[in-house]
Design an enzyme around this catalytic site. Structure first.
Site, PDB file in Angstrom:
ATOM      1  N   TRP A 262       0.726  -1.198   0.161  1.00  0.00           N
ATOM      2  CA  TRP A 262       0.125  -0.216   0.207  1.00  0.00           C
ATOM      3  C   TRP A 262       0.906   1.674  -0.160  1.00  0.00           C
ATOM      4  CZ3 TRP A 262       1.620   2.574   4.413  1.00  0.00           C
ATOM      5  CH2 TRP A 262       2.544   1.585   5.041  1.00  0.00           C
TER       6      TRP A 262
ATOM      7  N   LYS B 165      -1.753  -8.166  -7.693  1.00  0.00           N
ATOM      8  CA  LYS B 165      -3.539  -8.225  -7.027  1.00  0.00           C
ATOM      9  C   LYS B 165      -2.354  -6.979  -5.888  1.00  0.00           C
ATOM     10  CE  LYS B 165      -3.110  -8.952  -2.708  1.00  0.00           C
ATOM     11  NZ  LYS B 165      -4.383  -7.836  -1.814  1.00  0.00           N
TER      12      LYS B 165
ATOM     13  N   CYS C 285      10.170   1.683   2.785  1.00  0.00           N
ATOM     14  CA  CYS C 285      11.081   0.308   3.018  1.00  0.00           C
ATOM     15  C   CYS C 285      12.563   0.924   2.976  1.00  0.00           C
ATOM     16  CB  CYS C 285      11.082  -0.908   1.905  1.00  0.00           C
ATOM     17  SG  CYS C 285      11.157  -0.576   0.473  1.00  0.00           S
TER      18      CYS C 285
END
Ligand code: NAP
Length: 465
Positions: A133, A157, A266
């Site tokens: 997200w 996905k 990240c």
């Protein structure tokens, strides 16, 4: 299990849209369609695929403002960051549109008369992607663009928190002329979709960006059908500020690295190691700049730090702050929250912690929030030891004007990405990815195309010259 889910604005808790999850049968049908489409897509020529990719990129740019607004609403990041992410996302499409034309094979000088040895490159097949997200546009295009450029078909996905950006990008791909079965999107819970993707022999490659535990599970699940995997997983980036660093530059770049996307990247600065001789000055300047950051709804003017994505994230961040304070850290700024539990809106104010030590959770667990923990070191080897003392190896940063110090740190830090006097390293034309438990493979750059290609060796005997 309910077959719909609500997409909420993390800044307000408002429901943006209700999305229907694909059933396992529908996902299986899409995989079949992707596999069938691969038979014709792989035969298209590279210039045709490049042109379609460019059209897609241009269409996204034509809708840039609207896409950025969707992104800010579903993810919470400030609008300026969403606009920047749209550019970043299309930079991958543009780069791989060009790279499509450079998928070269080679001939190998032969060891025997009358032979010709050829190496050719081929698309791996149907690629299944699972995205997080925190960068709903760029994490999709960083996978889709090289896959399509290589001649693979693609199914993605998105995370259930942020599917709307991805759905819009897929619609624009179809509008650009990329066939609907070549670029598909599925919605559903990660665990269930992940199992369907990995169990299916039709999927030849899994590409995933997300947490390390989920990445490990996908690697294991991919073993039975021996799929190729690319894994972009968690990080715990150290920032080393050397004795001779330009402190103002180090502070400015640390702010960029730490507080972008409310600290939910990240490659975010997670552990800030400052030489003891300059630690007080650095801490004071970092605190002053952190206090200036404006927190709020990303759609409002001038907001620089939005909400964190959900209650689980918020709880983890608060737990790390509490743990550090209970174990002796000092709070220089932040440590406050604007929370609406009922609506599901969670804001963490940018926080700076000093006197952080190794036994605190924040030094070992990825924070994914706007918290800057400061600790000190006395010599470079100690800084390197602390920096490398983690299972992660994604990004590391350091600040020094000495080429000897810089080279020594570059050589000895076990990280896939190094920022030297630079807190914003990512670029479509450069390899992105981590060592150790931060991942497998690279995205971006020439390295980012290779995982979508198979190598075939053809040995021709009785070759007439
Ligand atoms: P996450 O829980 O791993 O979720 C990422 C994606 O994986 C979502 O689409 C999620 O789907 C899906 N998922 C969840 N469980 C799954 C399972 N068992 N099998 C298959 N798919 C599954 O990660 P996150 O907390 O959302 O994202 C943050 C993490 O991503 C951090 O650790 C961060 O460091 C990492 N990250 C890494 C990079 C990189 O390039 N290295 C970039 C960005 C983020 P649903 O949630 O929709 O069910």
């Amino acid at each position: 299990m309910t077959n719909t889910f609500e997409v909420k604005n993390p800044a307000t808790g408002d429901i943006l849209e209700t999305i229907t999850r694909d059933t396992p049968a529908q996902i299986a049908q899409k995989l079949q369609a992707g596999q069938e489409a691969f038979q014709s897509w792989k035969k298209t020529n590279a210039h045709h695929r490049a042109n379609l990719l460019f059209k897609w990129s241009h269409l996204i740019q034509d809708h840039k403002e609207a896409i950025a607004e969707i992104m800010t609403k579903e993810n919470g990041k400030p609008l300026a960051e969403s606009l920047g992410e749209v550019d970043y996302a299309t930079s991958y499409i543009d780069w791989y549109a060009e790279e499509a034309k450079r998928i070269y094979g080679r001939t190998i000088p032969t060891h025997a008369d009358g032979k010709r040895l050829l190496v050719t490159k081929h698309p791996v097949g149907l690629v299944a992607a699972i995205t997080p997200w925190n960068f709903p546009a760029a994490m999709m295009t960083r996978k889709a663009a090289p896959a399509l450029a290589a001649g693979c078909t693609f199914i993605v996905k998105p995370a259930e928190e942020t599917p709307l950006t991805t759905i819009r990008l897929a619609e624009l791909a179809h509008e650009a002329g990329i066939p609907t079965d070549v670029m598909q999107c599925v919605n559903g819970r990660g665990r269930i979709v992940g199992e369907i993707f990995t169990d299916s022999p039709l999927v030849r490659k899994i590409t995933f960006t997300g947490s390390t535990p989920v990445g490990k599970a996908l690697i294991k699940q991919s073993a039975d059908t021996v799929k190729s995997v690319t894994m972009e997983l968690g990080g715990h980036a150290p920032v080393i500020v050397a004795e001779d660093a330009d402190i103002d530059l180090a502070v400015a770049q640390t702010i960029v690295s730490k507080f972008r996307n409310a600290g939910q990247t990240c490659v975010c600065a997670n552990r800030i190691l400052v030489h003891e001789s300059i630690s007080d000055v650095f801490a004071a300047k970092l605190t002053e700049k952190t206090k200036e950051l404006i927190v709020g709804n990303g759609l409002d003017d001038n907001v620089q730090v939005g909400p964190v994505i959900n209650e689980d994230s918020y709880t983890k961040i608060v737990k790390q702050i509490d743990d550090a304070l209970n174990k002796g850290a000092s709070l220089l700024t932040g440590g406050t929250y604007d929370v609406n539990h009922e609506k599901g809106a969670f804001f963490v104010h940018p926080t700076v912690l000093a006197n952080v030590s190794n036994e605190m959770e924040i030094m070992h667990e990825e924070t994914f929030g706007p918290v800057a923990p400061l600790t000190t070191f006395t010599n470079l080897d100690e800084a390197i030891q602390i920096a490398n003392d983690t299972p992660y190896g994604l990004a590391a940063y350091f600040f020094t004007d000495s080429y000897k110090v810089g080279n020594y740190l570059s050589e000895n830090l076990d990280y896939g990405i190094i920022g030297w006097n630079d807190g914003a390293t990512s670029a479509a034309h450069a390899p992105f990815g981590g060592m150790k438990e931060s991942g497998l493979g690279r995205e971006g750059g020439t390295e980012g195309l290779e995982p979508y290609l198979e190598t075939k060796y053809i040995s021709i005997g009785n070759f007439l010259e």
